[in-house]
Design an enzyme around this catalytic site. Structure first.
Site, short mmCIF file in Angstrom:
data_model
loop_
_atom_site.label_atom_id
_atom_site.label_comp_id
_atom_site.label_asym_id
_atom_site.label_seq_id
_atom_site.Cartn_x
_atom_site.Cartn_y
_atom_site.Cartn_z
NE ARG A 1 0.22 -2.95 0.55
CZ ARG A 1 0.28 -2.30 1.71
NH1 ARG A 1 -0.77 -1.61 2.14
NH2 ARG A 1 1.38 -2.31 2.43
CE LYS B 1 4.14 0.42 1.25
NZ LYS B 1 3.45 1.65 1.69
CD GLU C 1 -3.22 6.82 0.89
OE1 GLU C 1 -2.37 6.43 1.71
OE2 GLU C 1 -3.62 6.13 -0.05
#
Length: 341
Positions: free
Chosen positions: A82, A184, A220
């Site tokens: 990620r 992220k 989210e």
């Protein structure tokens, strides 16, 4: 190594300086060998890329002490993958996956006195991060970077632990339709700070964001993915290109299907159908699973049948199974648990 003299059972979720951190520098087109250092401070130029244009990304994972007394980390290969995606999206040089995992291992091992003992409810939070380090005044990527890892012992992310929380539907967007919501990046979290401070001031624990294009589908929260349980015990998780691919959520989906025999649906979830679900939870590395008792939609409360006193039965099973795997009480799928010692 003898553990630090800390009240492990009453730790909050906050930063505490530990003994060692890892640092590697990218210069002249390559990463150096990296090293463990003791100085927790960073000195950089006033015009560093991270300061001027927020060129940074990070990861979050944890080290645990298992029932057998081993120190382990949970699925670090997925964090490495990620972070690679985040780096590519932000024009940051990729730190190799194998080196990422090895650096995490070295940093945890060097700080093993800070890994909380089994049964305390605390863990060692691991924060790998990368940022543009060299001066940049024109809008462009930096030329030099740092990859670093810090660790700190933490307790539960939410003060109430596993007690159900109250969240609200936010008027703000978390990410643009084709923006950076699925990586992220530090900048994603900076834009959520105003909304979370406002939520806390009004008595809510978190914000839940809707899709930025139509504002009709659940995305989210500011720091976690969302899961729902239907009245017949089906796990439903929102699907969107602007949601961060949570490693905890992916693990929960696997646990639901392969350990608990639950049906799983990964699909767009309309806000209008949330009232029909039996349970709701927020999932992520920091919180694992935090049950949601109710969602406030501009004054209208959506109350889940599971209530405000404890986790719903399905959420509890998911939580117990996943944490059981992490702590060594339940046999893990192959490759999930990386043993440090």
């Amino acid at each position: 190594m003898e553990k630090k003299n800390i009240d492990w059972a009453n730790l909050g979720f906050g930063y505490r300086t530990t003994d060692y951190r890892y640092v590697s520098y990218f210069k002249d087109g390559k990463w150096d060998d990296g090293a463990l250092i003791t100085d927790p401070n960073i000195t950089m130029n006033e015009c560093a890329g991270v300061l001027q244009y927020s060129q940074s990304c990070f990861e979050g994972l944890k080290a645990y002490t298992t029932e057998q007394g081993h120190i382990v980390i949970f699925r670090p290969d997925l964090n490495a993958e990620r972070m690679e995606s985040s780096a590519k999206r932000l024009e940051i040089p990729v730190f190799p996956k194998d080196r990422f995992v090895k650096a995490v291992e070295e940093t945890v091992k060097a700080n093993d006195a800070w890994v909380p003992p089994y049964g305390t409810g605390a863990t060692l939070y691991i924060r790998p991060y990368m940022f543009g380090w060299s001066p940049v005044i024109g809008v462009k990527p930096a030329d030099e970077y740092q990859f670093r890892i810090l660790v700190t012992p933490v307790g539960p992310y939410f003060k109430g632990g596993a007690k159900p929380i109250t969240i609200r539907v936010s008027d703000y967007d978390r990410a643009a339709p084709r923006g950076t919501g699925n990586v992220k990046a530090g900048l994603n979290y900076a834009m959520s700070l105003y909304a979370i401070v406002d939520a806390h001031q009004k008595g809510f624990d978190e914000n839940i964001y809707l899709d930025p294009a139509t504002r009709t589908y659940i995305e989210e929260t500011g720091g976690a993915n969302v899961i729902f349980i239907t009245k017949d015990g089906t796990l439903v998780t929102p699907k969107s290109d602007s949601i961060l691919p949570s490693i905890t959520r992916r693990s929960i989906v696997y646990v639901a299907e392969h350990y608990l025999g639950m049906k799983v649906e990964e699909r767009p979830v309309a806000l209008s159908e949330v009232k029909d679900f039996a349970e709701c939870g927020l999932c992520g590395t920091a919180a694992v699973i935090s049950p949601v008792g109710k969602i406030n939609d501009h004054g209208k409360e959506i109350c889940f049948p599971a209530g405000m006193e404890k986790m719903g039965p399905y959420t509890q099973k998911l939580y117990d199974t996943l944490t059981g795997i992490q702590m060594g009480r339940i046999e893990a799928p192959e490759g999930w648990i990386h043993v440090i010692e």
